[in-house]
Scaffold this motif. Structure first.
Motif, mmCIF file in Angstrom:
data_model
loop_
_atom_site.group_PDB
_atom_site.id
_atom_site.type_symbol
_atom_site.label_atom_id
_atom_site.label_comp_id
_atom_site.label_asym_id
_atom_site.label_seq_id
_atom_site.Cartn_x
_atom_site.Cartn_y
_atom_site.Cartn_z
ATOM 1 N N GLU A 81 -75.759 78.620 59.466
ATOM 2 C CA GLU A 81 -76.450 77.499 58.083
ATOM 3 C C GLU A 81 -77.354 77.236 58.769
ATOM 4 O O GLU A 81 -78.006 76.904 60.208
ATOM 5 C CB GLU A 81 -75.052 76.602 58.266
ATOM 6 N N PHE A 82 -78.604 76.356 58.326
ATOM 7 C CA PHE A 82 -79.586 75.668 58.240
ATOM 8 C C PHE A 82 -79.665 74.641 57.762
ATOM 9 O O PHE A 82 -79.043 74.040 56.605
ATOM 10 C CB PHE A 82 -80.989 76.806 57.752
ATOM 11 N N SER A 83 -81.002 74.038 58.861
ATOM 12 C CA SER A 83 -80.943 72.516 58.157
ATOM 13 C C SER A 83 -82.405 72.805 57.915
ATOM 14 O O SER A 83 -83.277 72.867 58.691
ATOM 15 C CB SER A 83 -80.246 71.254 58.746
ATOM 16 N N ILE A 84 -83.056 71.429 56.624
ATOM 17 C CA ILE A 84 -83.600 70.858 56.324
ATOM 18 C C ILE A 84 -84.319 69.970 56.840
ATOM 19 O O ILE A 84 -83.420 68.778 56.576
ATOM 20 C CB ILE A 84 -84.440 71.408 55.387
ATOM 21 N N CYS A 85 -85.166 69.358 58.066
ATOM 22 C CA CYS A 85 -84.884 67.679 58.667
ATOM 23 C C CYS A 85 -86.078 67.128 58.549
ATOM 24 O O CYS A 85 -87.143 67.945 58.341
ATOM 25 C CB CYS A 85 -84.393 67.855 60.179
ATOM 26 N N GLN A 86 -86.097 65.641 58.406
ATOM 27 C CA GLN A 86 -87.591 65.299 58.031
ATOM 28 C C GLN A 86 -87.686 64.273 59.823
ATOM 29 O O GLN A 86 -86.835 63.536 59.564
ATOM 30 C CB GLN A 86 -87.720 63.622 57.086
ATOM 31 N N ILE A 87 -88.508 64.570 60.026
ATOM 32 C CA ILE A 87 -88.737 64.332 61.546
ATOM 33 C C ILE A 87 -89.531 63.357 62.285
ATOM 34 O O ILE A 87 -90.237 63.380 61.034
ATOM 35 C CB ILE A 87 -88.789 65.391 62.961
ATOM 36 N N HIS A 88 -89.552 63.107 62.745
ATOM 37 C CA HIS A 88 -90.912 62.324 63.370
ATOM 38 C C HIS A 88 -91.532 62.701 64.779
ATOM 39 O O HIS A 88 -92.281 61.695 65.541
ATOM 40 C CB HIS A 88 -90.154 60.425 62.970
ATOM 41 N N ASP A 89 -90.417 62.750 65.375
ATOM 42 C CA ASP A 89 -91.361 63.711 66.733
ATOM 43 C C ASP A 89 -90.800 64.947 67.519
ATOM 44 O O ASP A 89 -89.981 65.319 67.176
ATOM 45 C CB ASP A 89 -90.534 62.582 67.847
ATOM 46 N N LEU A 90 -91.557 65.207 67.654
ATOM 47 C CA LEU A 90 -90.985 67.015 68.397
ATOM 48 C C LEU A 90 -90.491 67.046 69.347
ATOM 49 O O LEU A 90 -89.682 68.202 70.432
ATOM 50 C CB LEU A 90 -92.619 67.445 68.361
ATOM 51 N N LYS A 91 -90.430 65.763 70.694
ATOM 52 C CA LYS A 91 -89.940 66.359 71.483
ATOM 53 C C LYS A 91 -88.635 66.808 71.199
ATOM 54 O O LYS A 91 -87.979 67.224 72.633
ATOM 55 C CB LYS A 91 -90.352 64.779 72.515
ATOM 56 N N TYR A 92 -87.648 66.247 70.077
ATOM 57 C CA TYR A 92 -86.502 66.577 70.297
ATOM 58 C C TYR A 92 -86.041 67.736 69.877
ATOM 59 O O TYR A 92 -84.716 68.339 69.221
ATOM 60 C CB TYR A 92 -85.343 65.819 69.381
ATOM 61 N N ILE A 93 -87.131 68.564 69.318
ATOM 62 C CA ILE A 93 -87.328 70.258 68.086
ATOM 63 C C ILE A 93 -86.511 71.108 69.928
ATOM 64 O O ILE A 93 -87.826 71.105 70.927
ATOM 65 C CB ILE A 93 -88.395 70.988 68.173
ATOM 66 N N ASP A 94 -85.655 72.212 69.904
ATOM 67 C CA ASP A 94 -85.207 73.632 70.800
ATOM 68 C C ASP A 94 -86.422 73.989 70.524
ATOM 69 O O ASP A 94 -85.673 75.146 70.090
ATOM 70 C CB ASP A 94 -83.633 73.397 70.822
ATOM 71 N N PHE A 95 -87.291 74.635 71.046
ATOM 72 C CA PHE A 95 -87.781 75.360 70.862
ATOM 73 C C PHE A 95 -87.749 76.300 71.654
ATOM 74 O O PHE A 95 -88.268 77.701 71.052
ATOM 75 C CB PHE A 95 -89.440 75.204 71.490
ATOM 76 N N THR A 96 -86.806 76.869 71.778
ATOM 77 C CA THR A 96 -86.159 77.768 72.753
ATOM 78 C C THR A 96 -85.178 78.475 71.956
ATOM 79 O O THR A 96 -84.797 79.393 72.469
ATOM 80 C CB THR A 96 -85.284 77.427 73.818
ATOM 81 N N ASP A 97 -84.459 78.237 71.104
ATOM 82 C CA ASP A 97 -83.814 78.565 69.569
ATOM 83 C C ASP A 97 -84.836 79.724 69.079
ATOM 84 O O ASP A 97 -85.263 80.053 68.573
ATOM 85 C CB ASP A 97 -83.010 77.720 69.049
ATOM 86 N N ASP A 98 -83.401 80.834 68.079
ATOM 87 C CA ASP A 98 -83.612 81.516 67.949
ATOM 88 C C ASP A 98 -84.494 81.785 66.831
ATOM 89 O O ASP A 98 -85.799 82.483 66.459
ATOM 90 C CB ASP A 98 -82.982 83.335 68.175
ATOM 91 N N PHE A 99 -84.505 80.509 66.216
ATOM 92 C CA PHE A 99 -85.511 80.462 65.020
ATOM 93 C C PHE A 99 -85.883 78.577 64.716
ATOM 94 O O PHE A 99 -84.919 77.520 64.803
ATOM 95 C CB PHE A 99 -84.481 80.977 63.653
ATOM 96 N N VAL A 100 -87.153 78.358 64.734
ATOM 97 C CA VAL A 100 -87.490 77.294 63.994
ATOM 98 C C VAL A 100 -88.485 76.893 63.675
ATOM 99 O O VAL A 100 -89.452 78.247 63.900
ATOM 100 C CB VAL A 100 -87.702 76.738 65.941
ATOM 101 N N PHE A 101 -88.794 76.364 62.268
ATOM 102 C CA PHE A 101 -89.913 76.606 62.275
ATOM 103 C C PHE A 101 -90.272 74.800 61.704
ATOM 104 O O PHE A 101 -89.748 73.450 61.551
ATOM 105 C CB PHE A 101 -89.673 77.229 60.537
ATOM 106 N N VAL A 102 -91.381 74.336 62.428
ATOM 107 C CA VAL A 102 -92.389 72.947 61.513
ATOM 108 C C VAL A 102 -92.847 73.163 60.489
ATOM 109 O O VAL A 102 -93.984 73.940 61.080
ATOM 110 C CB VAL A 102 -92.275 72.424 63.900
ATOM 111 N N GLY A 103 -93.554 72.573 60.188
ATOM 112 C CA GLY A 103 -94.508 72.135 59.128
ATOM 113 C C GLY A 103 -94.566 70.654 59.215
ATOM 114 O O GLY A 103 -94.266 69.906 59.108
ATOM 115 N N LYS A 104 -96.145 70.664 58.180
ATOM 116 C CA LYS A 104 -96.571 69.003 58.882
ATOM 117 C C LYS A 104 -97.140 69.078 57.141
ATOM 118 O O LYS A 104 -98.670 69.961 56.891
ATOM 119 C CB LYS A 104 -97.712 68.527 59.902
ATOM 120 N N THR A 105 -97.174 68.280 56.699
ATOM 121 C CA THR A 105 -98.642 67.780 55.312
ATOM 122 C C THR A 105 -99.064 66.159 56.133
ATOM 123 O O THR A 105 -98.462 65.582 56.840
ATOM 124 C CB THR A 105 -97.874 67.409 54.306
ATOM 125 N N ASP A 106 -99.546 65.236 54.781
ATOM 126 C CA ASP A 106 -99.945 64.374 54.957
ATOM 127 C C ASP A 106 -99.066 63.179 55.004
ATOM 128 O O ASP A 106 -99.737 61.929 55.465
ATOM 129 C CB ASP A 106 -101.769 64.144 54.447
#
Length: 69
Positions: A9-34
């Motif tokens: 099960e995956f979630s698509i989240c709107q975030i405001h800060d990168l510091k709370y992302i667990d980059f050690t997880d086996d799947f993480v994708f971050v996307g940025k627009t204007d």
């Protein structure tokens, strides 16, 4: 190119800060627009304070070698 469906099960989240992302997880994708910063991750590791939409089916991964110079 190989297209692989990811299990779980995956979630698509709107975030405001990168510091709370667990980059050690086996799947993480971050996307940025204007207009927003988005995160796709396993629902179990989604930030608690981020608005999220859970998906029953997993996203897919593209596996290929890209010819970068």
């Amino acid at each position: 190119m190989i297209i692989t469906l990811l299990d779980g099960e995956f979630s698509i989240c709107q975030i405001h800060d990168l510091k709370y992302i667990d980059f050690t997880d086996d799947f993480v994708f971050v996307g940025k627009t204007d207009q927003e910063l988005s995160l796709v991750c396993r629902s179990a590791t989604a930030p608690d304070d981020a608005p999220a939409e859970k998906t029953a089916g997993g996203p897919f991964a593209l596996q290929a070698r890209w010819p970068f110079p």
